[in-house]
Design a protein around this motif. Structure first.
Motif, PDB file in Angstrom:
ATOM      1  N   ARG A 200       0.827  -1.211   0.000  1.00 47.45           N
ATOM      2  CA  ARG A 200       0.000   0.000   0.000  1.00 47.45           C
ATOM      3  C   ARG A 200       0.863   1.264   0.000  1.00 47.45           C
ATOM      4  N   LEU A 201       2.162   1.077   0.083  1.00 50.78           N
ATOM      5  CA  LEU A 201       3.110   2.191   0.085  1.00 50.78           C
ATOM      6  C   LEU A 201       4.254   1.847  -0.856  1.00 50.78           C
ATOM      7  N   ASP A 202       4.486   2.703  -1.830  1.00 50.05           N
ATOM      8  CA  ASP A 202       5.570   2.497  -2.789  1.00 50.05           C
ATOM      9  C   ASP A 202       6.697   3.473  -2.467  1.00 50.05           C
ATOM     10  N   LEU A 203       7.788   2.933  -1.949  1.00 53.24           N
ATOM     11  CA  LEU A 203       8.945   3.746  -1.563  1.00 53.24           C
ATOM     12  C   LEU A 203      10.078   3.619  -2.576  1.00 53.24           C
ATOM     13  N   GLY A 204       9.724   3.218  -3.784  1.00 55.51           N
ATOM     14  CA  GLY A 204      10.720   2.870  -4.793  1.00 55.51           C
ATOM     15  C   GLY A 204      11.705   3.950  -5.165  1.00 55.51           C
ATOM     16  N   PRO A 216      32.290  -4.048  -5.213  1.00 52.24           N
ATOM     17  CA  PRO A 216      31.654  -5.226  -5.825  1.00 52.24           C
ATOM     18  C   PRO A 216      30.900  -6.094  -4.824  1.00 52.24           C
ATOM     19  N   GLU A 217      31.470  -6.274  -3.645  1.00 52.20           N
ATOM     20  CA  GLU A 217      30.830  -7.155  -2.659  1.00 52.20           C
ATOM     21  C   GLU A 217      29.492  -6.586  -2.189  1.00 52.20           C
ATOM     22  N   THR A 218      29.456  -5.290  -1.939  1.00 51.04           N
ATOM     23  CA  THR A 218      28.212  -4.676  -1.477  1.00 51.04           C
ATOM     24  C   THR A 218      27.241  -4.451  -2.638  1.00 51.04           C
ATOM     25  N   GLN A 219      27.758  -4.340  -3.852  1.00 49.83           N
ATOM     26  CA  GLN A 219      26.879  -4.293  -5.016  1.00 49.83           C
ATOM     27  C   GLN A 219      26.057  -5.573  -5.129  1.00 49.83           C
ATOM     28  N   GLU A 220      26.646  -6.689  -4.758  1.00 54.40           N
ATOM     29  CA  GLU A 220      25.905  -7.952  -4.769  1.00 54.40           C
ATOM     30  C   GLU A 220      24.772  -7.931  -3.749  1.00 54.40           C
ATOM     31  N   TRP A 221      25.024  -7.358  -2.589  1.00 55.07           N
ATOM     32  CA  TRP A 221      23.960  -7.198  -1.584  1.00 55.07           C
ATOM     33  C   TRP A 221      22.827  -6.341  -2.156  1.00 55.07           C
ATOM     34  N   ALA A 222      23.195  -5.233  -2.824  1.00 58.31           N
ATOM     35  CA  ALA A 222      22.184  -4.332  -3.377  1.00 58.31           C
ATOM     36  C   ALA A 222      21.337  -5.038  -4.435  1.00 58.31           C
ATOM     37  N   LYS A 223      21.976  -5.810  -5.286  1.00 62.12           N
ATOM     38  CA  LYS A 223      21.232  -6.572  -6.301  1.00 62.12           C
ATOM     39  C   LYS A 223      20.266  -7.540  -5.644  1.00 62.12           C
ATOM     40  N   GLU A 224      20.714  -8.161  -4.571  1.00 60.59           N
ATOM     41  CA  GLU A 224      19.888  -9.153  -3.881  1.00 60.59           C
ATOM     42  C   GLU A 224      18.649  -8.509  -3.252  1.00 60.59           C
ATOM     43  N   ILE A 225      18.815  -7.341  -2.625  1.00 67.09           N
ATOM     44  CA  ILE A 225      17.661  -6.710  -1.987  1.00 67.09           C
ATOM     45  C   ILE A 225      16.691  -6.173  -3.031  1.00 67.09           C
ATOM     46  N   LEU A 226      17.193  -5.695  -4.169  1.00 68.59           N
ATOM     47  CA  LEU A 226      16.295  -5.229  -5.223  1.00 68.59           C
ATOM     48  C   LEU A 226      15.539  -6.398  -5.857  1.00 68.59           C
ATOM     49  N   LYS A 227      16.198  -7.544  -5.968  1.00 70.38           N
ATOM     50  CA  LYS A 227      15.517  -8.743  -6.469  1.00 70.38           C
ATOM     51  C   LYS A 227      14.422  -9.166  -5.498  1.00 70.38           C
ATOM     52  N   GLU A 228      14.737  -9.128  -4.210  1.00 64.84           N
ATOM     53  CA  GLU A 228      13.748  -9.470  -3.191  1.00 64.84           C
ATOM     54  C   GLU A 228      12.536  -8.539  -3.301  1.00 64.84           C
ATOM     55  N   ARG A 229      12.804  -7.263  -3.548  1.00 66.54           N
ATOM     56  CA  ARG A 229      11.714  -6.285  -3.670  1.00 66.54           C
ATOM     57  C   ARG A 229      10.846  -6.579  -4.887  1.00 66.54           C
ATOM     58  N   ASP A 230      11.472  -6.852  -6.026  1.00 62.57           N
ATOM     59  CA  ASP A 230      10.711  -7.131  -7.242  1.00 62.57           C
ATOM     60  C   ASP A 230       9.862  -8.394  -7.087  1.00 62.57           C
ATOM     61  N   GLU A 231      10.409  -9.389  -6.417  1.00 63.86           N
ATOM     62  CA  GLU A 231       9.644 -10.616  -6.190  1.00 63.86           C
ATOM     63  C   GLU A 231       8.448 -10.347  -5.281  1.00 63.86           C
ATOM     64  N   PHE A 232       8.633  -9.445  -4.329  1.00 66.57           N
ATOM     65  CA  PHE A 232       7.535  -9.091  -3.432  1.00 66.57           C
ATOM     66  C   PHE A 232       6.415  -8.369  -4.185  1.00 66.57           C
ATOM     67  N   TRP A 233       6.787  -7.397  -5.021  1.00 63.06           N
ATOM     68  CA  TRP A 233       5.781  -6.633  -5.749  1.00 63.06           C
ATOM     69  C   TRP A 233       5.135  -7.452  -6.860  1.00 63.06           C
ATOM     70  N   PRO A 235       3.695  -8.710 -10.253  1.00 59.82           N
ATOM     71  CA  PRO A 235       3.219  -7.993 -11.448  1.00 59.82           C
ATOM     72  C   PRO A 235       2.643  -6.609 -11.159  1.00 59.82           C
ATOM     73  N   LYS A 236       2.446  -6.258  -9.889  1.00 59.81           N
ATOM     74  CA  LYS A 236       1.861  -4.964  -9.561  1.00 59.81           C
ATOM     75  C   LYS A 236       2.849  -3.850  -9.899  1.00 59.81           C
ATOM     76  N   PRO A 237       2.422  -2.830 -10.639  1.00 58.06           N
ATOM     77  CA  PRO A 237       3.324  -1.729 -11.001  1.00 58.06           C
ATOM     78  C   PRO A 237       3.922  -1.056  -9.761  1.00 58.06           C
ATOM     79  N   HIS A 238       5.190  -0.725  -9.847  1.00 57.70           N
ATOM     80  CA  HIS A 238       5.861  -0.059  -8.736  1.00 57.70           C
ATOM     81  C   HIS A 238       7.048   0.732  -9.260  1.00 57.70           C
ATOM     82  N   VAL A 239       7.458   1.718  -8.496  1.00 57.77           N
ATOM     83  CA  VAL A 239       8.549   2.603  -8.897  1.00 57.77           C
ATOM     84  C   VAL A 239       9.884   1.885  -8.789  1.00 57.77           C
ATOM     85  N   HIS A 240      10.712   2.066  -9.805  1.00 60.52           N
ATOM     86  CA  HIS A 240      12.079   1.512  -9.812  1.00 60.52           C
ATOM     87  C   HIS A 240      13.055   2.685  -9.735  1.00 60.52           C
TER      88      HIS A 240
END
Length: 263
Positions: A200-204, A216-233, A235-240
């Motif tokens: 109900r809140l899009d903080l994208g 590079p190591e922390t970039q992998e963490w960032a990719k992982e959390i963004l993937k987790e976010r996309d899986e959560f949302w 097909p519902k449209p959300h801000v990237h």
């Protein structure tokens, strides 16, 4: 004044509520100190207690970016720095041997210390980067000299000031790692808030910071959390936010973010 004792209101009965004062230009540390009720911490003391008292403002001060989305009782500045410090304990093995992790933990706990006086300035607040830096540097001088200059020879104050400056200069590997941890903690909180209210809140727009993660190591963490976010949302449209205006971020916000995170 930032006191909650105003006109006998009910609000004055809650000592956990601290109202951030509006400070007229030009901003100075002294103007903020004048608003502290009933009085500002004692300066030039040989006791560390005045410093301990000023730290309480990090517990009552909120991370302001979330307020624009109606999150009034969100994380404090101290909450943010505490999780950051614990995150350093999980530094990836490929990176850990290259770092002074003890310094990294200190840096996490110090990097936003100036916000105890300055407050949390966000990209949309209209405060230029040089002005933000001036306010924070003057605050750290006040803390290290006026509050800690006579405490145990002043060495702790000097160490705190030096570590804060190292973070600001962003030249050492430790400072780059802590900057990345700072952004990762924000990304984690973004996703956690979104999940708590079930989309109900899009903080994208905050996902923008993923593009500024350096190592590079922390970039992998960032990719992982963004993937987790996309899986959560799903097909519902959300801000990237990581895609800027193409991802749904407004032009004004995109420009403010670019200016705020520029070197």
């Amino acid at each position: 004044m930032s006191s909650n004792v105003e006109n006998g209101s009910q609000e004055s009965l809650d000592p956990g509520v601290v109202i951030a004062p509006k400070i007229s230009d030009p901003w100075t540390v002294e103007k903020v100190l004048a608003t502290i009720h009933p009085e500002a911490p004692t300066q030039q003391s040989s006791s560390p207690l005045p410093f301990f008292h000023i730290l309480e403002r990090l517990k009552t001060g909120k991370r302001e970016g979330w307020r624009r989305f109606g999150i009034e009782r969100g994380e404090s500045i101290a909450d943010h720095m505490y999780r950051m410090s614990l995150m350093t304990l999980l530094c990836p093995p490929s990176l850990a041997p290259k770092l002074d992790l003890n310094k990294c933990m200190k840096m996490c706990l110090i990097h936003d210390m100036a916000e105890s006086i300055v407050g949390d300035i966000t990209p949309v607040d209209g405060v230029s980067k040089p002005e933000k830096s001036r306010r924070e540097a003057e605050t750290m001088d006040y803390i290290s000299k006026n509050l800690l200059g006579k405490v145990y020879g002043g060495f702790a104050g000097q160490d705190i000031r030096a570590i804060w400056q190292e973070y600001e200069d962003s030249k050492t590997l430790e400072s780059l790692f802590v900057h990345d941890i700072d952004k990762m903690e924000l990304l984690l909180q973004m996703v956690e808030y979104e999940k708590r209210v079930d989309k109900r809140l899009d903080l994208g727009e905050f996902a923008y910071v993923a593009t500024k993660v350096a190592l590079p190591e922390t970039q992998e963490w960032a990719k992982e959390i963004l993937k987790e976010r996309d899986e959560f949302w799903g097909p519902k449209p959300h801000v990237h936010g990581e895609a800027g205006m193409k991802g749904g971020v407004t032009e004004a916000t995109s420009k403010n973010q670019d200016a705020y995170y520029s070197k």
